[in-house]
Write an enzyme that holds these catalytic residues in place. Structure first.
Site, PDB file in Angstrom:
ATOM      1  CG  ASP A 101      -1.921  -1.073   1.272  1.00 62.01           C
ATOM      2  OD1 ASP A 101      -2.821  -1.042   0.425  1.00 62.01           O
ATOM      3  OD2 ASP A 101      -1.817  -1.970   2.135  1.00 62.01           O
ATOM      4  NE  ARG A 109       1.003  -0.781   4.555  1.00 60.33           N
ATOM      5  CZ  ARG A 109      -0.085  -0.261   5.095  1.00 60.33           C
ATOM      6  NH1 ARG A 109       0.022   0.650   6.039  1.00 60.33           N
ATOM      7  NH2 ARG A 109      -1.279  -0.655   4.718  1.00 60.33           N
ATOM      8  NE  ARG A 170      -6.447   4.694   3.162  1.00 59.11           N
ATOM      9  CZ  ARG A 170      -6.864   3.447   3.393  1.00 59.11           C
ATOM     10  NH1 ARG A 170      -7.573   3.167   4.485  1.00 59.11           N
ATOM     11  NH2 ARG A 170      -6.586   2.493   2.537  1.00 59.11           N
ATOM     12  CE  LYS A 200      -6.162   1.164  -1.272  1.00 64.11           C
ATOM     13  NZ  LYS A 200      -5.014   0.605  -0.543  1.00 64.11           N
ATOM     14  CG  HIS A 201     -11.148  -0.065   0.081  1.00 69.81           C
ATOM     15  ND1 HIS A 201     -10.798   1.271   0.253  1.00 69.81           N
ATOM     16  CD2 HIS A 201     -10.112  -0.788   0.577  1.00 69.81           C
ATOM     17  CE1 HIS A 201      -9.626   1.348   0.846  1.00 69.81           C
ATOM     18  NE2 HIS A 201      -9.175   0.126   1.064  1.00 69.81           N
ATOM     19  CG  HIS A 213      -8.635  -2.125   9.182  1.00 68.28           C
ATOM     20  ND1 HIS A 213      -8.890  -0.865   8.710  1.00 68.28           N
ATOM     21  CD2 HIS A 213      -7.757  -2.676   8.324  1.00 68.28           C
ATOM     22  CE1 HIS A 213      -8.171  -0.658   7.614  1.00 68.28           C
ATOM     23  NE2 HIS A 213      -7.483  -1.738   7.362  1.00 68.28           N
ATOM     24  CG  ASP A 287      -9.359  -4.502   2.215  1.00 68.34           C
ATOM     25  OD1 ASP A 287      -8.115  -4.483   2.367  1.00 68.34           O
ATOM     26  OD2 ASP A 287     -10.089  -3.565   2.552  1.00 68.34           O
TER      27      ASP A 287
END
Length: 531
Positions: A101, A109, A170, A200-201, A213, A287
């Protein structure tokens, strides 16, 4: 470097279980121990895994939502990533497809890597999608230098819920046309460097107040409403021939034949809506299958992986039960299911892997591009530039919620306008009261402590009350370096002038100072509506 077999040869040589292995993309962690690395090496070599999706560490946000593990800072993460990718590639019979990502760059990251603005900042740019194209191009270059083929970006979610805990900044914003255009430009930039994208998503995570999540968001809109808005960017990018699409963990009964089932394991949604109605022919990637929206409901090992594959996912991202999942798919799937997904995934690898650079070059230098984005995005939310000119000429004092030494905005202004600067961090409430008693004009530079809306974006109630008191009682010019939605915590409509600068980068602060000094006109437009 071992090469990838042509599809015709691979289709003949690989056994059914090896083809199933190519559909799995377990997580890899940059800061794993040697023991953990060797476990993943064995998984790759023994099960013919097709790819890996990299995360910072097992304690990083995408895998540790309860916050029980501490994230360890490693300034050498990028070099570690490069070496790990090579190690894992050497253990694989067939070239691995490496994903990450990197929505705003590898910095999403990895420490000490180039960072570009969030999508919401890019959404504020008017009539200059070339800048967004360049962001995609630069991020793709950085991915290639690491050994990454596949950037799981951009987000096509239309952010029409201010309380969204996971999308928000985002997203390119709340306008479907703007979202589609910005995403298309970003993808074109990535493709120019030969790096894969994944929108996405699907079918749209924007209008939720639940983090998938942690739990399963439910979207109760009609199919007509969704086709008109949330699905609009996806339809446009599908027509443009996008390679890959990620399905989110969302419950959308209108697209799942009335069933309250996660979209990521819904045949009605993936095979019906996405494949049959929208005509998508590329790779469908799930995902992360460790996310609690789905993982906590399927305790039988391999069951979730089977359900995701059977629903129509070609790549099973962050599959945690690889061997059990492979066995269940081998036992339950038809030969046609396996062959169709294998063909799509192999075609994706054939497209990406030949673009690996023969020699590595430097990572991108973000400052010059970020400066242009800052100039194009800075937005007047309230008031006018003439109001700032008048304010500047009358004199003012400055307040910020960061350290003065870490505030290029104030430092740059003070070179041309002498004024007293104060930080809320080291100035008592009593002292603030004394300072503001004598001065009507207050220049405020506010940085939200966090980009996500949880816990009031990190602001304390004391801070919110203090800022609001100033706004109500003084002549305030406010420059805001963060998520626009955080402005809604304050009575910003009572301020004389409000300027949205979006990012707390040095480059953005310096551009904001240039604007305050009257040397730059604000050209941006808020990508979301504020209350």
């Amino acid at each position: 470097m071992h090469k990838l077999l042509p599809y015709e040869l691979a289709a003949q040589e690989l056994t059914p279980i090896e083809k199933i292995g190519q559909l799995f993309m377990p997580a890899a962690f940059i800061n794993d121990s040697e023991e953990e690395i060797k476990i993943l090496e064995r998984l790759i070599s023994e099960n013919h895994i097709g790819g890996l999706c990299f995360f910072h560490s097992r304690a990083s946000a995408a895998t540790n939502f309860e916050g029980k593990k501490k994230i360890v800072y490693n300034e050498h993460s990028f070099e570690t990533l490069q070496k790990l990718i090579q190690r894992y590639q050497n253990k694989s019979k067939h070239r691995l497809l490496i994903a990450i990502d990197a929505e705003w760059g590898l910095a999403m990251r990895i420490e000490n890597t180039p960072q570009y603005p969030y999508a919401l900042t890019l959404g504020a740019i008017k009539d200059n999608n070339e800048l967004v194209y360049q962001v995609g191009k630069n991020i793709a270059n950085d991915c290639k230098q690491a050994g990454i083929h596949y950037n799981l970006a951009p987000v096509l979610d239309i952010n029409n819920n201010p309380k969204n805990p996971v999308i928000g900044y985002r997203s390119f914003g709340e306008d479907k046309i703007n979202v589609a255009q910005k995403a298309s430009a970003y993808i074109s930039g990535m493709q120019s460097e030969g790096v894969l994208a994944s929108i996405k998503h699907f079918p749209g995570h924007g209008d939720t107040a639940t983090d998938s999540h942690l739990g399963l968001p439910i979207i109760k809109k009609t199919k007509e409403e969704l086709l008109d808005n949330e699905l609009f960017p996806f339809k446009k990018l599908i027509k443009e021939g996008i390679d890959s699409l990620m399905v989110g963990h969302l419950c959308v009964p209108a697209l799942s034949n009335g069933k309250e089932i996660p979209s990521s394991i819904s045949k009605d949604l993936i095979k019906g809506i996405l494949r049959d109605e929208l005509g998508f022919e590329g790779v469908v990637i799930s995902d992360a299958l460790n996310m609690h929206a789905v993982s906590k409901n399927y305790p039988v090992k391999g069951e979730l992986e089977w359900l995701a594959f059977d629903a129509g996912n070609d790549i099973l991202c962050f599959a945690e039960e690889v061997e059990a999942g492979m066995e269940m798919i081998l036992k339950k799937a038809t030969n046609r299911q396996i062959e169709e997904s294998f063909a799509r995934v192999w075609a994706l690898k054939e497209k990406a892997i030949p673009n690996e650079p023969e020699t590595l070059s430097a990572l991108s230098m973000p400052d010059s591009l970020n400066k242009e984005i800052a100039k194009a995005s800075i937005t007047i939310v309230r008031g006018t530039e003439n109001d700032i000119t008048s304010f500047r000429e009358k004199g003012f004092i400055g307040f910020t919620n960061t350290m003065i030494s870490e505030n290029p905005f104030f430092q740059m202004i003070t070179k041309e306008n002498s004024f007293h600067m104060h930080s809320f961090l080291d100035t008592s409430l009593e002292k603030i009261g004394e300072l503001t008693k004598k001065e009507e004009n207050l220049l405020m530079a506010i940085v939200p402590p966090q980009a996500k809306p949880t816990h009031d974006f990190g602001f304390s109630k004391t801070e919110i009350d203090l800022f609001n008191k100033m706004i109500h009682t003084k002549n305030v010019v406010l420059y805001f370096f963060g998520n626009p939605y955080a402005l809604e915590l304050f009575d910003y409509k009572n301020a004389n002038v409000v300027i949205m600068a979006y990012q707390n980068f040095n480059t953005f602060q310096k551009v904001a100072a240039t604007h305050f000094l009257g040397k730059l006109a604000a050209k941006g437009e808020l990508p979301v509506h504020l209350k």
